[in-house]
Design an enzyme around this catalytic site. Structure first.
Site, PDB file in Angstrom:
ATOM      1  N   LYS A   1     -41.641  10.413 -24.498  1.00 24.71           N
ATOM      2  CA  LYS A   1     -40.585   9.944 -25.471  1.00 24.71           C
ATOM      3  C   LYS A   1     -39.851   9.099 -24.343  1.00 24.71           C
ATOM      4  CE  LYS A   1     -36.272  10.814 -25.927  1.00 24.71           C
ATOM      5  NZ  LYS A   1     -35.842   9.358 -25.784  1.00 24.71           N
TER       6      LYS A   1
ATOM      7  N   GLY B   1     -34.429  12.552 -15.367  1.00 24.58           N
ATOM      8  CA  GLY B   1     -33.360  12.471 -16.263  1.00 24.58           C
ATOM      9  C   GLY B   1     -31.977  13.120 -15.438  1.00 24.58           C
ATOM     10  N   SER B   2     -30.868  13.374 -16.164  1.00 29.08           N
ATOM     11  CA  SER B   2     -29.743  14.092 -15.766  1.00 29.08           C
ATOM     12  C   SER B   2     -30.106  15.593 -15.537  1.00 29.08           C
ATOM     13  CB  SER B   2     -28.568  13.911 -16.551  1.00 29.08           C
ATOM     14  OG  SER B   2     -28.882  14.461 -17.863  1.00 29.08           O
ATOM     15  N   THR B   3     -29.371  16.063 -14.635  1.00 28.85           N
ATOM     16  CA  THR B   3     -29.473  17.482 -14.158  1.00 28.85           C
ATOM     17  C   THR B   3     -29.066  18.287 -15.589  1.00 28.85           C
ATOM     18  OG1 THR B   3     -28.814  17.278 -12.107  1.00 28.85           O
ATOM     19  CG2 THR B   3     -28.762  19.361 -12.720  1.00 28.85           C
TER      20      THR B   3
ATOM     21  N   GLY C   1     -31.772  18.294 -17.930  1.00 31.59           N
ATOM     22  CA  GLY C   1     -32.914  19.049 -17.413  1.00 31.59           C
ATOM     23  C   GLY C   1     -32.752  20.563 -17.533  1.00 31.59           C
TER      24      GLY C   1
ATOM     25  N   GLU D   1     -37.332  15.928 -12.256  1.00 26.85           N
ATOM     26  CA  GLU D   1     -36.826  15.055 -11.223  1.00 26.85           C
ATOM     27  C   GLU D   1     -35.333  14.725 -11.816  1.00 26.85           C
ATOM     28  OE1 GLU D   1     -35.415  12.128 -10.002  1.00 26.85           O
ATOM     29  OE2 GLU D   1     -36.907  10.515 -10.335  1.00 26.85           O
TER      30      GLU D   1
ATOM     31  N   CYS E   1     -31.828   7.166  -9.391  1.00 27.80           N
ATOM     32  CA  CYS E   1     -31.622   8.510  -9.135  1.00 27.80           C
ATOM     33  C   CYS E   1     -31.541   8.870  -7.662  1.00 27.80           C
ATOM     34  CB  CYS E   1     -32.713   9.475  -9.663  1.00 27.80           C
ATOM     35  SG  CYS E   1     -34.081   8.787  -9.252  1.00 27.80           S
TER      36      CYS E   1
ATOM     37  N   GLU F   1     -22.709  12.900  -9.441  1.00 28.96           N
ATOM     38  CA  GLU F   1     -23.300  11.456  -9.658  1.00 28.96           C
ATOM     39  C   GLU F   1     -22.800  10.696 -10.512  1.00 28.96           C
ATOM     40  OE1 GLU F   1     -27.203  11.736 -11.519  1.00 28.96           O
ATOM     41  OE2 GLU F   1     -28.045  10.484 -10.045  1.00 28.96           O
TER      42      GLU F   1
HETATM   43  P1  ADP Z   1     -29.121   9.583 -18.855  1.00 35.16           P
HETATM   44  O1  ADP Z   1     -27.706  10.199 -19.412  1.00 35.16           O
HETATM   45  O2  ADP Z   1     -29.036   9.419 -17.396  1.00 35.16           O
HETATM   46  O3  ADP Z   1     -29.970   8.736 -19.838  1.00 35.16           O
HETATM   47  P2  ADP Z   1     -30.611  11.871 -19.888  1.00 35.16           P
HETATM   48  O4  ADP Z   1     -31.031  13.093 -19.155  1.00 35.16           O
HETATM   49  O5  ADP Z   1     -29.539  12.190 -21.037  1.00 35.16           O
HETATM   50  O6  ADP Z   1     -30.019  10.726 -18.795  1.00 35.16           O
HETATM   51  O7  ADP Z   1     -31.830  11.224 -20.516  1.00 35.16           O
HETATM   52  C1  ADP Z   1     -32.963  10.958 -20.159  1.00 35.16           C
HETATM   53  C2  ADP Z   1     -33.874  11.330 -21.201  1.00 35.16           C
HETATM   54  O8  ADP Z   1     -33.741  12.467 -21.754  1.00 35.16           O
HETATM   55  C3  ADP Z   1     -33.674  10.367 -22.332  1.00 35.16           C
HETATM   56  O9  ADP Z   1     -34.980  10.061 -22.819  1.00 35.16           O
HETATM   57  C4  ADP Z   1     -33.115  10.833 -23.468  1.00 35.16           C
HETATM   58  O10 ADP Z   1     -33.138  10.635 -24.647  1.00 35.16           O
HETATM   59  C5  ADP Z   1     -33.772  12.380 -23.175  1.00 35.16           C
HETATM   60  N1  ADP Z   1     -32.994  13.437 -23.589  1.00 35.16           N
HETATM   61  C6  ADP Z   1     -31.568  13.473 -23.789  1.00 35.16           C
HETATM   62  N2  ADP Z   1     -31.040  14.992 -24.380  1.00 35.16           N
HETATM   63  C7  ADP Z   1     -32.282  15.493 -24.464  1.00 35.16           C
HETATM   64  C8  ADP Z   1     -32.504  16.908 -24.854  1.00 35.16           C
HETATM   65  N3  ADP Z   1     -31.654  17.484 -25.354  1.00 35.16           N
HETATM   66  N4  ADP Z   1     -33.825  17.324 -24.807  1.00 35.16           N
HETATM   67  C9  ADP Z   1     -34.800  16.550 -24.533  1.00 35.16           C
HETATM   68  N5  ADP Z   1     -34.554  15.022 -24.110  1.00 35.16           N
HETATM   69  C10 ADP Z   1     -33.422  14.699 -24.131  1.00 35.16           C
END
Ligand code: ADP
Length: 494
Positions: A191, A243-245, A248, A265, A299, A396
């Site tokens: 995704k 993506g974000s902590t 994650g 990561e 990142c 961050e």
């Molecule tokens: P940022 O805020 O830096 O975009 P995110 O961690 O929110 O970082 O997003 C990174 C990825 O994780 C995107 O593809 C986002 O759609 C997806 N994402 C956001 N929330 C969830 C979740 N609860 N479960 C799985 N994937 C998610």
């Protein structure tokens, strides 16, 4: 507003492709048929590029079950390594053939200047070819046990691997996961981020054109809720996330319920430690690029400058003069050397953090010129005068914001560098080889660059420590991440 009215510079072939997308995905490997749509934006013009249809829960579960049946059938997972390598090289050939198109698409979707996007697409080809080369080089061992037995290990694919990827380097980060996964015979469901999904969708069409068997690579499309649906699903053997902590942690909680293996990561707040002994000119450029490339939405961004006191004012002056030459503008405007922030939401968050820092007594300096006022721009900014525990120094920001701390002694520099909860990367600038290696060894980070910053290569393992995550991508480490060892022991009947 229609794209051709706002952004006349968007090439006609891209407009045509986007027009086609708005009518539906043309490939069977993109599963999105919920009937709900969302808007994908060009952040450099604050304009909608296309309305995309989102995946439903049924699409997600169909993608996983197709991936599983493809894996079980073995058209890919049990195929010869040279066949897998050939198809992967063919995909890389197609990315090269369409690199101009993909570069422009990635640039307008993320907002980054076209030259930066071109670098990303080159990296995609390198990563694909690197892992295509691994297909026939992963071997097991024979292991001495008793004379009357023969013991050996095989390296086997995991099965169905999922990936959730971000918007800052959409195609390279997807490739760090996809390329080693499929090289080893896994099926793969990804995704991409809803904020920049276009290059991944185009890439999916290239996989089909290259003859990759159906069900090996599939995409689901949409926001975090679609990602959540994917990671909560049973039937996955691995989830790889960048993506974000915060996200994650929620994915780890979901994976704990199904017992699915994860690699993470996550965020970073990378220190750039600059000693008196540094080659100042080189260090200024390295620190500036480290924070202002991709408008700081990286990142590994070197967002904490830790500089030795004697050279501080000279160094900051040179950094500001570098920033002053940056031209903030649209991705396809040739003069642009820095793009926008990905969304107004993210831009607003950065502005709130800067206001907070100002209110708390920071000295905040911005520079650079703005060639296009429509997009979500934040100027390159330096924030000085706050404690290392202040949120601007500790959290961050994911924007072009460099915070400054000062030190006198080497040990103090190391302490400051390690005072963060993150541990993704770091830069050390010193012409004293003993010093640079001592400090590089002492910093808690997955990667430390010395007298350079941000060098990525398919051969170099990459990943974090502490709140920056775990697991390594790229290099041979990713082969381990997408295979499992099977031990076979046979009684020989002596
Ligand atoms: P940022 O805020 O830096 O975009 P995110 O961690 O929110 O970082 O997003 C990174 C990825 O994780 C995107 O593809 C986002 O759609 C997806 N994402 C956001 N929330 C969830 C979740 N609860 N479960 C799985 N994937 C998610």
């Amino acid at each position: 507003m229609p794209i051709d009215k706002l952004q006349p510079q968007i090439p006609i072939e891209i407009s045509r492709w986007l027009g086609g997308l708005a009518e539906g995905y043309k490939t069977s490997n993109v599963l999105a048929s919920s009937g709900n749509t969302f808007s994908v934006q060009d952040p450099g013009a604050a304009a909608s590029l296309v309305q995309l249809e989102e995946s439903s829960a049924v699409d997600v579960s169909k993608a996983i079950s197709q991936a599983r049946s493809t894996f079980n059938k073995g058209d890919w997972s049990k195929s010869s390594p040279d066949y897998r390598s050939k198809i992967m090289h063919r995909i890389a050939d197609l990315v090269e053939r369409d690199s101009e198109f993909l570069t422009t698409l990635e640039a307008i979707d993320t907002g980054k200047p076209r030259a930066e996007a071109a670098f990303d697409i080159d990296e995609v080809v390198m990563v694909l070819r690197y892992y295509a080369g691994w297909c026939d080089k992963v071997t097991g061992d024979t292991i001495p046990t008793e004379f009357h037995t023969l013991a050996m290990t095989l390296r086997e694919p995991l099965g169905v691997c999922a990936a959730i990827t971000p918007w800052n380097y959409p195609l390279p980060i997807l490739m760090y996961k996809l390329a080693p996964a499929i090289a080893m015979g896994n099926s793969f469901v990804a995704k991409p981020s809803e904020l920049a999904p276009l290059s991944a969708i185009y890439f999916a069409t290239l996989c089909e054109e290259a003859g990759l068997p159906s069900g090996v690579v599939q995409l689901v499309i949409g926001a975090g809720s679609v990602g959540a649906e994917l990671v909560h699903s049973p039937g996955l053997d691995k989830i790889a996330f960048t993506g974000s902590t915060r996200t994650g942690l929620s994915i780890m909680a979901a994976a704990a319920k199904t017992g699915t293996k994860v690699s993470m990561e996550l965020g970073g707040k990378s220190p750039q430690v600059v000693f008196n002994s540094a080659d100042i000119e080189k260090a200024v450029e390295g620190v500036a690029r480290g924070i202002w490339t991709n408008a700081g939405q990286v990142c590994i961004a070197g967002s904490r400058l830790i500089v030795q006191r004697e050279i501080k004012s000279e160094f900051l002056e040179a950094l500001l003069s570098y920033a002053n030459d940056l031209v903030l503008g649209h991705a396809l405007e040739p003069r642009s050397t820095m793009g926008p922030i990905i969304s107004h939401l993210q831009r607003d968050k950065i502005q709130v953090a800067l206001e907070q820092a100002k209110n708390d007594g920071a000295e905040v300096q911005s520079a650079g010129s703005l060639s296009n006022p429509d997009g979500y721009f934040v100027k390159p900014t330096i924030v000085d005068g706050l404690a290392s525990s202040h949120p601007i120094n500790a959290e961050e920001i994911f924007g072009p914001v460099l915070s400054v701390s000062t030190f006198d002694e080497e040990l103090e520099a190391i302490e400051l560098a390690n005072s963060s909860r993150y541990g993704l990367a770091a830069g050390v600038w010193s012409e004293n080889a003993g010093q640079s290696l001592r400090v590089a060894k002492s910093i808690e980070a997955g990667t430390v660059w010395v007298n350079t910053f941000g060098i990525f290569h398919p051969t170099l393992p990459f990943g974090g420590k502490k709140a920056s995550g775990f697991g390594r991508e790229l290099g041979p480490a990713a082969i381990d991440a997408y295979t499992e060892t099977k031990t076979i022991v046979q009684e020989l009947g002596f």
